[in-house]
Design a protein around this motif. Structure first.
Motif, PDB file in Angstrom:
ATOM      1  N   ASN A 192       1.653  -1.069 -12.515  1.00  0.00           N
ATOM      2  CA  ASN A 192       2.634   0.062 -12.463  1.00  0.00           C
ATOM      3  C   ASN A 192       2.562   0.824 -11.268  1.00  0.00           C
ATOM      4  O   ASN A 192       1.869   1.794 -11.366  1.00  0.00           O
ATOM      5  CB  ASN A 192       2.268   0.855 -13.743  1.00  0.00           C
ATOM      6  N   ARG A 193       3.179   0.424 -10.318  1.00  0.00           N
ATOM      7  CA  ARG A 193       2.887   1.015  -8.871  1.00  0.00           C
ATOM      8  C   ARG A 193       4.041   1.919  -8.122  1.00  0.00           C
ATOM      9  O   ARG A 193       4.219   1.994  -6.975  1.00  0.00           O
ATOM     10  CB  ARG A 193       2.324  -0.090  -7.997  1.00  0.00           C
ATOM     11  N   LEU A 194       5.000   2.279  -9.170  1.00  0.00           N
ATOM     12  CA  LEU A 194       6.158   3.107  -8.480  1.00  0.00           C
ATOM     13  C   LEU A 194       5.467   4.289  -7.748  1.00  0.00           C
ATOM     14  O   LEU A 194       6.344   4.715  -6.823  1.00  0.00           O
ATOM     15  CB  LEU A 194       7.346   3.538  -9.604  1.00  0.00           C
ATOM     16  N   GLU A 195       4.459   5.076  -8.191  1.00  0.00           N
ATOM     17  CA  GLU A 195       4.425   6.148  -7.396  1.00  0.00           C
ATOM     18  C   GLU A 195       3.872   5.726  -5.986  1.00  0.00           C
ATOM     19  O   GLU A 195       4.086   6.613  -4.865  1.00  0.00           O
ATOM     20  CB  GLU A 195       2.880   6.935  -8.034  1.00  0.00           C
ATOM     21  N   GLN A 196       3.217   4.831  -5.722  1.00  0.00           N
ATOM     22  CA  GLN A 196       2.734   4.258  -4.589  1.00  0.00           C
ATOM     23  C   GLN A 196       4.005   3.776  -3.770  1.00  0.00           C
ATOM     24  O   GLN A 196       4.113   3.962  -2.354  1.00  0.00           O
ATOM     25  CB  GLN A 196       1.851   3.045  -4.636  1.00  0.00           C
ATOM     26  N   VAL A 197       4.880   3.088  -4.424  1.00  0.00           N
ATOM     27  CA  VAL A 197       6.115   2.711  -3.736  1.00  0.00           C
ATOM     28  C   VAL A 197       6.867   3.896  -3.406  1.00  0.00           C
ATOM     29  O   VAL A 197       7.360   4.108  -1.974  1.00  0.00           O
ATOM     30  CB  VAL A 197       7.085   2.003  -4.620  1.00  0.00           C
ATOM     31  N   LEU A 198       7.151   5.058  -4.047  1.00  0.00           N
ATOM     32  CA  LEU A 198       7.776   6.344  -3.623  1.00  0.00           C
ATOM     33  C   LEU A 198       7.125   7.029  -2.688  1.00  0.00           C
ATOM     34  O   LEU A 198       7.660   7.529  -1.675  1.00  0.00           O
ATOM     35  CB  LEU A 198       7.997   7.126  -4.942  1.00  0.00           C
ATOM     36  N   VAL A 213      -2.286   5.704   0.025  1.00  0.00           N
ATOM     37  CA  VAL A 213      -1.222   4.868  -0.644  1.00  0.00           C
ATOM     38  C   VAL A 213      -1.829   3.725  -0.961  1.00  0.00           C
ATOM     39  O   VAL A 213      -1.845   3.225  -2.104  1.00  0.00           O
ATOM     40  CB  VAL A 213       0.019   4.924  -0.017  1.00  0.00           C
ATOM     41  N   GLN A 257       8.744   6.145   7.659  1.00  0.00           N
ATOM     42  CA  GLN A 257       9.059   5.017   8.147  1.00  0.00           C
ATOM     43  C   GLN A 257       8.410   4.798   9.614  1.00  0.00           C
ATOM     44  O   GLN A 257       8.262   3.785  10.051  1.00  0.00           O
ATOM     45  CB  GLN A 257      10.474   4.624   8.429  1.00  0.00           C
ATOM     46  N   ARG A 290       5.091   5.502  -0.221  1.00  0.00           N
ATOM     47  CA  ARG A 290       5.160   4.882   0.984  1.00  0.00           C
ATOM     48  C   ARG A 290       6.583   4.828   1.467  1.00  0.00           C
ATOM     49  O   ARG A 290       6.583   4.621   2.708  1.00  0.00           O
ATOM     50  CB  ARG A 290       4.681   3.399   0.533  1.00  0.00           C
ATOM     51  N   ALA A 291       7.485   5.015   0.579  1.00  0.00           N
ATOM     52  CA  ALA A 291       9.001   5.262   1.313  1.00  0.00           C
ATOM     53  C   ALA A 291       9.020   6.417   1.901  1.00  0.00           C
ATOM     54  O   ALA A 291      10.216   6.793   2.613  1.00  0.00           O
ATOM     55  CB  ALA A 291      10.040   5.066   0.047  1.00  0.00           C
ATOM     56  N   THR A 329       4.807  12.742  -2.803  1.00  0.00           N
ATOM     57  CA  THR A 329       4.715  12.312  -4.273  1.00  0.00           C
ATOM     58  C   THR A 329       3.459  12.554  -4.648  1.00  0.00           C
ATOM     59  O   THR A 329       2.408  12.107  -4.080  1.00  0.00           O
ATOM     60  CB  THR A 329       5.101  10.740  -4.260  1.00  0.00           C
ATOM     61  N   ARG A 330       3.129  13.104  -5.937  1.00  0.00           N
ATOM     62  CA  ARG A 330       1.963  13.378  -6.613  1.00  0.00           C
ATOM     63  C   ARG A 330       1.743  12.347  -7.705  1.00  0.00           C
ATOM     64  O   ARG A 330       2.365  11.789  -8.050  1.00  0.00           O
ATOM     65  CB  ARG A 330       1.854  14.734  -7.192  1.00  0.00           C
ATOM     66  N   LEU A 331       0.375  11.983  -7.653  1.00  0.00           N
ATOM     67  CA  LEU A 331      -0.226  11.172  -8.819  1.00  0.00           C
ATOM     68  C   LEU A 331      -0.385  11.732 -10.043  1.00  0.00           C
ATOM     69  O   LEU A 331      -0.722  12.901 -10.305  1.00  0.00           O
ATOM     70  CB  LEU A 331      -1.629  10.474  -8.232  1.00  0.00           C
TER      71      LEU A 331
END
Lengths: 271, 271
Positions: free
Chosen positions: A143-149, A175, A155, A151-152, A128-130
């Motif tokens: 607005n933190r969907l980039e960090q959520v993706l 992240v 595991q 971090r996912a 995932t790129r910023l």
């Protein structure tokens, strides 16, 4: 754990809040030790900068007073502050006037594996790129969907953090951490004018290093420069400093500057 | 106006919701006419695509049933559906398993000035650019600060919508609308693979135009191409089609294709 909304003990908020609707707000995650918020002035300064950028008219003196009172109640742990533009009707246009909402949530001191600080961590290479958005770069908005993706993407417990690059491939941050490297006696950290979150521990360590006469540079960092660094470490306002020991097959050893700054951060965070 | 959370009449939500914390979720704004949601299949298809992208495991059949029941209760107006990843602890890592939350809010049919549809609208030239993030492009996620900042750029009633470009200067969309243009008998709309929201009315109009044998293209559109277009119009799932008559000093006249597609949209939206 305590939870306050606009200074009152509450755990529920209106579904009309624009923080929910659009991520229209900001947050701070503050370490609390012996009833006091750590690096409070830096947290409030960044929050103020975020409010200026998002045109949120927040009473920062009130937020300071609430954070101090909340920290006294919490004792030791983490105070998470969310500030939103408050309730809104349908539509993106900010209500005039808007009534910002202050949400405080208490949490326990996070229990990271002791080896992270002692031996260093392995970075996961996030795909995932910023995205580059100068209007939102540096501030800690919701607005933190980039960090959520990002971090996912992993595991396993082997990777304590992930490395995030921007769309052009520059090294930006972890992240949930900022990143520093040492090369030829110069301390370097990525410029966060296009993306990334300018952490309060990053600001504190830069100030401390400059005070001690260490040459510091904030600029663009290529992945190649990261790999060739003498020392690499991460920081944030909760865990302080973690040495970085590996990224895929590349390894770094833990150096003396990392240990020195780690002690400075530990002194701030130990109660 | 009704408000449901997970199928129950409720207006309050846990402060632990990740929609609030990170904008970790999606939304749909659905026109409701005579107790039925308009373009329901297209809304659910986009929501499903968003859930796949964000790795949210949502029961779409349950959402469909709730939207139908909610619309029967609402009668005429707007049903706003928000889906979040549900409650979380501190940290970006999605909880395993996550329990997604469904939030429905009813609203009145928006009262836009009649002139918007009849005479066309003037576009405000937004300085806020859309960042290019292919991982989030096209879906209707909750990270909407770019739209909030863009919509805050103008307050006058003279501009009904704003024009948004991407970081490279390509024409992408309105703040809350998609954009089409007609040039040399070909219907064109911007490619939304890097940024932008792929609206359900956009999808419906593209399908209808293709069904009628009109050549359609989805691709990159330069500002110059927009200015040279024969017809320009906006669309969304609430108001249908608005002709665009001006951007700063540039003017377009309202053309026959715009009127034809406007009738198609009106037939869908008139109860």
């Amino acid at each position: 754990m305590p939870s306050w909304i606009d200074g009152q003990p509450l755990e529920w908020l209106s579904v009309k809040d624009r923080g929910l609707a659009y991520g229209d707000g900001l947050f701070e995650t503050v370490a609390v030790r012996a009833g006091s918020p750590v690096l409070l002035d830096r947290h409030l300064a960044r929050l103020g900068e975020g409010c200026a950028r998002l045109l949120i008219d927040l009473d920062l003196a009130l937020v300071r007073a609430e954070l101090l009172a909340f920290s006294r109640e919490l004792g030791d742990g983490v105070a998470k502050l969310i500030v939103t533009r408050g309730d809104g009707l349908r539509g993106y246009a900010p209500p005039q006037p808007a009534v910002p909402r202050r949400i405080l949530q208490g949490g326990a001191k996070p229990a990271y594996p002791a080896g992270n600080a002692a031996l260093g961590v392995r970075l996961f290479p996030c795909a995932t790129r910023l995205a580059e958005q100068p209007l939102l770069a540096g501030i800690k908005h919701l607005n933190r969907l980039e960090q959520v993706l990002a971090r996912a993407e992993w595991q396993d417990a082997e990777h304590a953090e992930g490395l995030m690059l921007d769309a052009s491939g520059r090294v930006i941050e972890g992240v949930y951490s900022n990143l520093f490297l040492l090369k030829g006696g110069v301390l370097l950290t990525p410029d966060l004018a296009r993306c990334g979150v300018a952490g309060v521990m990053r600001a504190e360590l830069l100030a401390q290093a400059e005070r001690q006469g260490l040459p510091c540079q904030v600029g663009d960092i290529a992945l190649e420069a990261l790999l060739q660094a003498d020392e690499v470490f991460l920081c944030n306002s909760l865990y302080g400093v973690w040495p970085v020991r590996a990224l895929q097959r590349h390894q770094w050893s833990v150096g003396p500057l990392t240990r020195k700054l780690q002690v400075i951060a530990r002194d701030l965070l130990d109660s």
